[in-house]
Design a protein around this motif. Structure first.
Motif, PDB file in Angstrom:
ATOM      1  N   GLN A   1       0.830  -1.214   0.000  1.00 12.74           N
ATOM      2  CA  GLN A   1       0.000   0.000   0.000  1.00 12.74           C
ATOM      3  C   GLN A   1       0.865   1.266   0.000  1.00 12.74           C
ATOM      4  O   GLN A   1       0.576   2.227  -0.711  1.00 12.74           O
ATOM      5  CB  GLN A   1      -0.937  -0.024   1.229  1.00 12.74           C
ATOM      6  N   LEU A   2       1.940   1.221   0.800  1.00 12.88           N
ATOM      7  CA  LEU A   2       2.855   2.375   0.863  1.00 12.88           C
ATOM      8  C   LEU A   2       3.364   2.734  -0.523  1.00 12.88           C
ATOM      9  O   LEU A   2       3.362   3.895  -0.927  1.00 12.88           O
ATOM     10  CB  LEU A   2       4.072   2.004   1.714  1.00 12.88           C
ATOM     11  N   PHE A   3       3.818   1.700  -1.254  1.00 14.39           N
ATOM     12  CA  PHE A   3       4.337   1.950  -2.607  1.00 14.39           C
ATOM     13  C   PHE A   3       3.231   2.480  -3.513  1.00 14.39           C
ATOM     14  O   PHE A   3       3.462   3.406  -4.295  1.00 14.39           O
ATOM     15  CB  PHE A   3       4.960   0.671  -3.190  1.00 14.39           C
ATOM     16  N   ALA A   4       2.051   1.873  -3.411  1.00 14.19           N
ATOM     17  CA  ALA A   4       0.948   2.339  -4.274  1.00 14.19           C
ATOM     18  C   ALA A   4       0.676   3.820  -3.984  1.00 14.19           C
ATOM     19  O   ALA A   4       0.468   4.616  -4.901  1.00 14.19           O
ATOM     20  CB  ALA A   4      -0.293   1.492  -4.029  1.00 14.19           C
ATOM     21  N   ASP A   5       0.712   4.191  -2.701  1.00 17.66           N
ATOM     22  CA  ASP A   5       0.428   5.588  -2.329  1.00 17.66           C
ATOM     23  C   ASP A   5       1.531   6.536  -2.803  1.00 17.66           C
ATOM     24  O   ASP A   5       1.281   7.710  -3.027  1.00 17.66           O
ATOM     25  CB  ASP A   5       0.297   5.722  -0.799  1.00 17.66           C
ATOM     26  N   GLU A   6       2.757   6.024  -2.886  1.00 15.92           N
ATOM     27  CA  GLU A   6       3.900   6.908  -3.201  1.00 15.92           C
ATOM     28  C   GLU A   6       4.103   7.100  -4.699  1.00 15.92           C
ATOM     29  O   GLU A   6       4.885   7.950  -5.117  1.00 15.92           O
ATOM     30  CB  GLU A   6       5.193   6.340  -2.595  1.00 15.92           C
ATOM     31  N   LEU A   7       3.449   6.284  -5.532  1.00 18.76           N
ATOM     32  CA  LEU A   7       3.641   6.433  -6.985  1.00 18.76           C
ATOM     33  C   LEU A   7       3.096   7.779  -7.436  1.00 18.76           C
ATOM     34  O   LEU A   7       2.006   8.185  -7.030  1.00 18.76           O
ATOM     35  CB  LEU A   7       2.905   5.323  -7.742  1.00 18.76           C
ATOM     36  N   ARG A   8       3.865   8.462  -8.288  1.00 17.89           N
ATOM     37  CA  ARG A   8       3.423   9.742  -8.840  1.00 17.89           C
ATOM     38  C   ARG A   8       3.473   9.635 -10.362  1.00 17.89           C
ATOM     39  O   ARG A   8       4.141   8.742 -10.891  1.00 17.89           O
ATOM     40  CB  ARG A   8       4.376  10.851  -8.406  1.00 17.89           C
ATOM     41  N   PRO A   9       2.837  10.565 -11.064  1.00 12.37           N
ATOM     42  CA  PRO A   9       2.920  10.496 -12.534  1.00 12.37           C
ATOM     43  C   PRO A   9       4.365  10.549 -13.037  1.00 12.37           C
ATOM     44  O   PRO A   9       4.669  10.018 -14.092  1.00 12.37           O
ATOM     45  CB  PRO A   9       2.138  11.742 -12.987  1.00 12.37           C
ATOM     46  N   SER A  10       5.269  11.154 -12.240  1.00 11.22           N
ATOM     47  CA  SER A  10       6.664  11.263 -12.694  1.00 11.22           C
ATOM     48  C   SER A  10       7.495  10.019 -12.355  1.00 11.22           C
ATOM     49  O   SER A  10       8.656   9.921 -12.756  1.00 11.22           O
ATOM     50  CB  SER A  10       7.319  12.486 -12.045  1.00 11.22           C
ATOM     51  N   THR A  11       6.929   9.064 -11.587  1.00  5.05           N
ATOM     52  CA  THR A  11       7.726   7.903 -11.177  1.00  5.05           C
ATOM     53  C   THR A  11       7.966   6.991 -12.380  1.00  5.05           C
ATOM     54  O   THR A  11       7.026   6.618 -13.087  1.00  5.05           O
ATOM     55  CB  THR A  11       7.010   7.105 -10.058  1.00  5.05           C
ATOM     56  N   ARG A  12       9.212   6.644 -12.624  1.00  2.00           N
ATOM     57  CA  ARG A  12       9.574   5.781 -13.757  1.00  2.00           C
ATOM     58  C   ARG A  12      10.115   4.435 -13.308  1.00  2.00           C
ATOM     59  O   ARG A  12       9.999   3.447 -13.999  1.00  2.00           O
ATOM     60  CB  ARG A  12      10.675   6.442 -14.605  1.00  2.00           C
ATOM     61  N   LEU A  13      10.796   4.442 -12.151  1.00  2.00           N
ATOM     62  CA  LEU A  13      11.543   3.250 -11.741  1.00  2.00           C
ATOM     63  C   LEU A  13      11.441   3.074 -10.228  1.00  2.00           C
ATOM     64  O   LEU A  13      11.514   4.055  -9.484  1.00  2.00           O
ATOM     65  CB  LEU A  13      13.029   3.431 -12.139  1.00  2.00           C
ATOM     66  N   ILE A  14      11.280   1.803  -9.828  1.00  2.00           N
ATOM     67  CA  ILE A  14      11.377   1.455  -8.400  1.00  2.00           C
ATOM     68  C   ILE A  14      12.603   0.561  -8.240  1.00  2.00           C
ATOM     69  O   ILE A  14      12.810  -0.355  -9.041  1.00  2.00           O
ATOM     70  CB  ILE A  14      10.110   0.706  -7.925  1.00  2.00           C
ATOM     71  N   VAL A  15      13.403   0.839  -7.227  1.00  2.00           N
ATOM     72  CA  VAL A  15      14.508  -0.058  -6.877  1.00  2.00           C
ATOM     73  C   VAL A  15      14.202  -0.571  -5.475  1.00  2.00           C
ATOM     74  O   VAL A  15      14.108   0.216  -4.529  1.00  2.00           O
ATOM     75  CB  VAL A  15      15.867   0.680  -6.882  1.00  2.00           C
ATOM     76  N   VAL A  16      14.004  -1.882  -5.352  1.00  2.00           N
ATOM     77  CA  VAL A  16      13.555  -2.410  -4.057  1.00  2.00           C
ATOM     78  C   VAL A  16      14.261  -3.729  -3.762  1.00  2.00           C
ATOM     79  O   VAL A  16      14.512  -4.533  -4.652  1.00  2.00           O
ATOM     80  CB  VAL A  16      12.011  -2.566  -4.038  1.00  2.00           C
ATOM     81  N   ASP A  17      14.582  -3.925  -2.488  1.00  2.00           N
ATOM     82  CA  ASP A  17      15.294  -5.145  -2.075  1.00  2.00           C
ATOM     83  C   ASP A  17      14.329  -6.298  -1.853  1.00  2.00           C
ATOM     84  O   ASP A  17      13.275  -6.115  -1.235  1.00  2.00           O
ATOM     85  CB  ASP A  17      16.022  -4.912  -0.743  1.00  2.00           C
ATOM     86  N   GLN A  18      14.745  -7.474  -2.284  1.00  2.72           N
ATOM     87  CA  GLN A  18      13.963  -8.673  -1.967  1.00  2.72           C
ATOM     88  C   GLN A  18      14.192  -9.044  -0.498  1.00  2.72           C
ATOM     89  O   GLN A  18      13.266  -9.409   0.206  1.00  2.72           O
ATOM     90  CB  GLN A  18      14.417  -9.809  -2.887  1.00  2.72           C
ATOM     91  N   ILE A  19      15.449  -8.906  -0.052  1.00  7.31           N
ATOM     92  CA  ILE A  19      15.788  -9.065   1.374  1.00  7.31           C
ATOM     93  C   ILE A  19      16.582  -7.823   1.748  1.00  7.31           C
ATOM     94  O   ILE A  19      17.600  -7.520   1.124  1.00  7.31           O
ATOM     95  CB  ILE A  19      16.626 -10.336   1.616  1.00  7.31           C
TER      96      ILE A  19
END
Ligand SMILES: Cc1ncc(COP(=O)(O)O)c(C=O)c1O
Length: 411
Positions: free
Chosen positions: A153-171
């Motif tokens: 949910q946090l990520f969904a809330d943080e997405l903006r029209p300008s967001t192109r890339l997410i870098v996220v750790d699996q662990i």
């Protein structure tokens, strides 16, 4: 509090103690597999043998290196649930991220989302990518104890029209927890946002790590939990534009498509890649990977409890920090207040304890709180964690300005 139950020390099929299968210095206590791995003797021997072959006949060895690396890819990719034709060997997780960052084109004003639990060096790479195009990097704050649903949910809330890339750790590195990367990436893809999954710690700990991670690109270190020689990682992608990915060294395979162009890297020592299947097979044949994960979890739980129990008399909060999505082999034990409050202080404590009491540890720092990030691999036994209590806790308490009770009694 009853003494924590450690499993019996593990043995190889020959009856040899598992800890003797690693050439680790017996005068040092090794409780930090997570940072740099540890290579079993059979894998060291295999890599030495490969190097000897290269030295015996360089002209036999180097012109055929691409075939050899391809064969190693074919044997290694299934271990992370990937196809060899989607997988490229790179020296380490940092290199994989650099390969992807080098390929991306952004526009001024675009945004890259990372998390405040991300690995600092990879976040710095994302920042350099952003600077090249006048884009920005923003960190999503992921609370330590957030559930998977909350994080998605946090990520969904943080997405903006300008967001192109997410870098996220699996662990995550500072907090050693699993993140729901597939759900984050799937939700982002619905908005046209691409995801790079940093699975540096995932091979060996997460079955089929690349397959379950989701996202557009995944990478993971074979030299951490699978115990390959250092300098062995896989980058996996089925992205339609993957032919934009280039190895960090331009070489003779440059006209080949992804991933075979990664198999030739000038005259480098590729034995780290070639000996990687030996490491995977060693743990599979001696312990079985599923059983190995169970054993690591049992050792980690007992070790964490032993250390937390020794710190409880000096802590207002329970030092054992149970995470919502733990991994088999790492645990967090909170340090007394003020210790390891920054990454630099946590790193300094690691080196001090090695130099002063001969214990290899990892301390991490998250939001101003220091943690002992405990590791457990198959060579670890109860005595390692007992040694931590005896040797490190007095040092930790002294540094925190806490007067220690007369004797630390092991439960
Ligand atoms: C989450 C994460 N990403 C990247 C890395 C970097 O790995 P390497 O030093 O092998 O490039 C690490 C290392 O511990 C890590 O924990």
């Amino acid at each position: 509090m009853p003494a924590p139950l450690f499993p019996a020390p593990l043995t190889l099929t020959s009856g040899m103690p598992a800890r003797d299968a690693w050439p680790l210095d017996p005068s040092v206590i090794h409780l930090n597999h997570g940072s740099f791995g540890a290579v079993p003797s059979v894998v060291v021997a295999q890599q030495d043998a490969l190097r000897r072959r290269a030295d015996l006949s360089p002209v036999e060895w180097f012109p055929r290196i691409a075939e050899r690396v391809q064969e190693a890819r074919e044997r290694t990719a299934p271990f992370v649930g990937a196809r060899a034709e989607d997988s490229a060997f790179v020296p380490n997780a940092s290199a994989a991220a650099t390969v992807v960052f080098n390929a991306l084109r952004l526009d001024a004003g675009d945004e890259i989302l990372v998390t405040d639990q991300g690995y600092g060096a990879i976040t710095m790479g994302a920042e350099r990518l952003a600077r090249r195009f006048g884009a920005t990097v923003r960190a999503v704050a992921v609370p330590l104890l957030a559930s998977d649903d909350e994080i998605v949910q946090l990520f969904a809330d943080e997405l903006r029209p300008s967001t192109r890339l997410i870098v996220v750790d699996q662990i995550t590195s500072p907090t050693a927890r699993l993140l729901p990367t597939r759900r984050i990436a799937d939700a982002a893809a619905e908005h046209g946002v691409r995801t790079l999954v940093d699975g540096a710690h995932a091979p060996g700990l997460v079955p089929d790590a690349a397959a379950v991670a989701g996202g557009d690109w995944w990478f993971g270190n074979m030299h951490k939990w699978p115990c390959a020689p250092r300098g062995s990682a896989l980058l996996v992608t089925t992205a339609p534009d993957r032919d934009e990915l280039w190895p960090l060294i331009d070489s003779w395979a440059a006209r080949e498509p992804y991933p075979s162009r990664f198999d030739t890297q000038g005259t480098i020592d590729a034995t780290t890649y070639l000996a990687t299947p030996t490491a995977i097979d060693f743990i599979e044949s001696e312990f079985g990977w599923a059983a190995a994960r169970t054993a690591m979890a049992e050792i980690a739980d007992a070790g964490a409890e032993l250390i937390a129990e020794a710190l409880r008399p000096y802590s207002d909060e329970d030092p054992l920090t149970p995470l919502p999505s733990p991994v088999p082999s790492m645990r967090l034990v909170r340090l007394p207040l003020g210790l390891g409050a920054t990454r630099e202080e946590a790193d300094a404590l690691r080196m001090d304890l090695l130099d002063e009491v001969g214990v290899e540890t990892a301390f991490t720092s998250f939001r101003g709180v220091g943690y002992f990030r405990l590791s457990a691999h198959l060579y670890n036994e109860a005595s390692d964690y007992e040694a931590f209590v005896e040797r490190c806790i007095p040092q930790i308490l002294r540094r925190a300005g806490i007067r220690q009770a007369d004797s630390l009694v092991l439960p």
